[in-house]
Design a protein around this motif. Structure first.
Motif, PDB file in Angstrom:
ATOM      1  N   GLY A 291       0.785  -1.413  -0.059  1.00  0.00           N
ATOM      2  CA  GLY A 291      -0.654   0.132   0.141  1.00  0.00           C
ATOM      3  C   GLY A 291       0.953   1.226   0.298  1.00  0.00           C
ATOM      4  O   GLY A 291       1.750   1.927   0.695  1.00  0.00           O
ATOM      5  N   PHE A 292       0.386   2.265  -0.860  1.00  0.00           N
ATOM      6  CA  PHE A 292       1.383   3.407  -0.899  1.00  0.00           C
ATOM      7  C   PHE A 292      -0.169   4.736  -0.990  1.00  0.00           C
ATOM      8  O   PHE A 292      -0.894   4.376  -0.847  1.00  0.00           O
ATOM      9  N   ALA A 293       0.198   5.075   0.245  1.00  0.00           N
ATOM     10  CA  ALA A 293      -0.604   6.989   0.360  1.00  0.00           C
ATOM     11  C   ALA A 293       0.857   7.757   1.025  1.00  0.00           C
ATOM     12  O   ALA A 293       1.784   7.314   1.650  1.00  0.00           O
ATOM     13  N   ARG A 294       0.130   8.571   1.260  1.00  0.00           N
ATOM     14  CA  ARG A 294       0.439  10.098   1.705  1.00  0.00           C
ATOM     15  C   ARG A 294       0.055  10.217   2.896  1.00  0.00           C
ATOM     16  O   ARG A 294      -1.415   9.933   3.411  1.00  0.00           O
ATOM     17  N   PRO A 295       0.040  10.731   4.123  1.00  0.00           N
ATOM     18  CA  PRO A 295      -0.886  11.326   5.228  1.00  0.00           C
ATOM     19  C   PRO A 295      -2.073  11.518   4.802  1.00  0.00           C
ATOM     20  O   PRO A 295      -2.282  12.148   4.486  1.00  0.00           O
ATOM     21  N   ARG A 296      -3.401  10.894   5.830  1.00  0.00           N
ATOM     22  CA  ARG A 296      -4.416  11.728   5.421  1.00  0.00           C
ATOM     23  C   ARG A 296      -5.179  11.599   3.832  1.00  0.00           C
ATOM     24  O   ARG A 296      -6.038  12.181   3.644  1.00  0.00           O
ATOM     25  N   GLN A 297      -4.320  10.528   3.043  1.00  0.00           N
ATOM     26  CA  GLN A 297      -5.093  10.440   1.851  1.00  0.00           C
ATOM     27  C   GLN A 297      -5.204   8.822   1.327  1.00  0.00           C
ATOM     28  O   GLN A 297      -4.851   7.849   2.038  1.00  0.00           O
ATOM     29  N   GLU A 298      -6.229   8.607   0.259  1.00  0.00           N
ATOM     30  CA  GLU A 298      -6.794   7.240   0.938  1.00  0.00           C
ATOM     31  C   GLU A 298      -5.348   6.230  -0.222  1.00  0.00           C
ATOM     32  O   GLU A 298      -4.753   6.382  -0.801  1.00  0.00           O
ATOM     33  N   PRO A 299      -5.158   4.802   0.537  1.00  0.00           N
ATOM     34  CA  PRO A 299      -3.992   3.835   0.215  1.00  0.00           C
ATOM     35  C   PRO A 299      -4.104   4.021  -1.006  1.00  0.00           C
ATOM     36  O   PRO A 299      -5.437   3.495  -1.979  1.00  0.00           O
ATOM     37  N   HIS A 300      -3.201   3.492  -2.213  1.00  0.00           N
ATOM     38  CA  HIS A 300      -3.612   2.412  -2.977  1.00  0.00           C
ATOM     39  C   HIS A 300      -2.590   1.519  -3.231  1.00  0.00           C
ATOM     40  O   HIS A 300      -1.210   1.332  -2.639  1.00  0.00           O
ATOM     41  N   TRP A 301      -3.534   0.107  -3.755  1.00  0.00           N
ATOM     42  CA  TRP A 301      -2.348  -1.032  -3.641  1.00  0.00           C
ATOM     43  C   TRP A 301      -2.157  -1.431  -4.806  1.00  0.00           C
ATOM     44  O   TRP A 301      -2.390  -1.463  -6.020  1.00  0.00           O
ATOM     45  N   PHE A 302      -0.861  -1.975  -4.462  1.00  0.00           N
ATOM     46  CA  PHE A 302      -0.100  -2.849  -5.339  1.00  0.00           C
ATOM     47  C   PHE A 302       0.616  -4.089  -5.500  1.00  0.00           C
ATOM     48  O   PHE A 302       0.545  -4.521  -4.015  1.00  0.00           O
ATOM     49  N   CYS A 303       0.758  -5.317  -6.339  1.00  0.00           N
ATOM     50  CA  CYS A 303       1.092  -6.805  -5.795  1.00  0.00           C
ATOM     51  C   CYS A 303       2.357  -6.756  -5.659  1.00  0.00           C
ATOM     52  O   CYS A 303       3.108  -5.317  -6.514  1.00  0.00           O
ATOM     53  N   PHE A 304       3.181  -7.573  -5.782  1.00  0.00           N
ATOM     54  CA  PHE A 304       4.233  -8.068  -5.697  1.00  0.00           C
ATOM     55  C   PHE A 304       5.039  -7.400  -6.941  1.00  0.00           C
ATOM     56  O   PHE A 304       5.853  -6.117  -7.654  1.00  0.00           O
ATOM     57  N   GLU A 305       4.731  -7.423  -7.871  1.00  0.00           N
ATOM     58  CA  GLU A 305       5.368  -7.109  -9.524  1.00  0.00           C
ATOM     59  C   GLU A 305       5.330  -5.819 -10.152  1.00  0.00           C
ATOM     60  O   GLU A 305       5.953  -5.126 -10.691  1.00  0.00           O
ATOM     61  N   HIS A 306       3.775  -5.189  -9.411  1.00  0.00           N
ATOM     62  CA  HIS A 306       3.957  -4.191 -10.184  1.00  0.00           C
ATOM     63  C   HIS A 306       4.043  -3.158  -8.691  1.00  0.00           C
ATOM     64  O   HIS A 306       3.315  -1.691  -8.930  1.00  0.00           O
ATOM     65  N   ARG A 307       4.634  -3.303  -7.152  1.00  0.00           N
ATOM     66  CA  ARG A 307       5.114  -1.755  -6.414  1.00  0.00           C
ATOM     67  C   ARG A 307       5.429  -0.608  -7.083  1.00  0.00           C
ATOM     68  O   ARG A 307       5.680  -0.257  -6.369  1.00  0.00           O
ATOM     69  N   ASP A 308       6.352  -0.656  -8.084  1.00  0.00           N
ATOM     70  CA  ASP A 308       7.082   0.119  -8.174  1.00  0.00           C
ATOM     71  C   ASP A 308       5.608   1.465  -8.463  1.00  0.00           C
ATOM     72  O   ASP A 308       6.464   2.955  -8.467  1.00  0.00           O
ATOM     73  N   ASP A 309       5.109   1.030  -9.380  1.00  0.00           N
ATOM     74  CA  ASP A 309       3.676   1.661  -9.957  1.00  0.00           C
ATOM     75  C   ASP A 309       4.085   2.632  -8.269  1.00  0.00           C
ATOM     76  O   ASP A 309       2.905   4.030  -8.698  1.00  0.00           O
ATOM     77  N   GLY A 310       3.277   2.022  -7.549  1.00  0.00           N
ATOM     78  CA  GLY A 310       3.076   3.126  -5.950  1.00  0.00           C
ATOM     79  C   GLY A 310       3.858   4.431  -5.628  1.00  0.00           C
ATOM     80  O   GLY A 310       3.315   4.889  -4.795  1.00  0.00           O
ATOM     81  N   GLU A 311       4.722   3.881  -6.293  1.00  0.00           N
ATOM     82  CA  GLU A 311       5.567   5.569  -5.750  1.00  0.00           C
ATOM     83  C   GLU A 311       5.670   6.668  -5.692  1.00  0.00           C
ATOM     84  O   GLU A 311       5.445   7.230  -5.636  1.00  0.00           O
ATOM     85  N   ARG A 312       4.594   6.671  -7.172  1.00  0.00           N
ATOM     86  CA  ARG A 312       3.908   7.868  -7.457  1.00  0.00           C
ATOM     87  C   ARG A 312       2.546   8.746  -6.467  1.00  0.00           C
ATOM     88  O   ARG A 312       2.502   9.857  -6.496  1.00  0.00           O
ATOM     89  N   TYR A 313       2.497   7.914  -5.576  1.00  0.00           N
ATOM     90  CA  TYR A 313       1.162   8.126  -4.208  1.00  0.00           C
ATOM     91  C   TYR A 313       2.490   8.212  -3.365  1.00  0.00           C
ATOM     92  O   TYR A 313       1.789   8.804  -2.508  1.00  0.00           O
ATOM     93  N   LEU A 314       3.585   8.735  -3.380  1.00  0.00           N
ATOM     94  CA  LEU A 314       4.442   9.041  -1.746  1.00  0.00           C
ATOM     95  C   LEU A 314       4.947  10.326  -2.588  1.00  0.00           C
ATOM     96  O   LEU A 314       5.064  10.921  -3.009  1.00  0.00           O
TER      97      LEU A 314
END
Length: 62
Positions: A39-62
């Motif tokens: 899971g990727f999210a900034r404080p007080r924002q909705e989290p975004h979820w990714f699998c192991f293979e696509h976890r790098d896609d979550g970096e844009r939500y940090l």
């Protein structure tokens, strides 16, 4: 440590199985339907979820 399995104390009952399951997060990558364990999210924002293979896609939500 003991090799014996853990036991509940006398008079205790186990939690229902429906409460002991993994949350149903699905990877948000387009076309992927795998479990989203990262899971990727900034404080007080909705989290975004990714699998192991696509976890790098979550970096844009940090």
């Amino acid at each position: 440590m003991s090799d014996e399995p853990a036991r509940l104390a006398d008079g205790m009952t186990p939690a229902p199985r429906e409460r002991a399951r993994v949350l149903g997060h699905v990877c948000e990558h387009a076309g992927c339907v795998k479990h989203g364990g990262f899971g990727f999210a900034r404080p007080r924002q909705e989290p975004h979820w990714f699998c192991f293979e696509h976890r790098d896609d979550g970096e844009r939500y940090l």
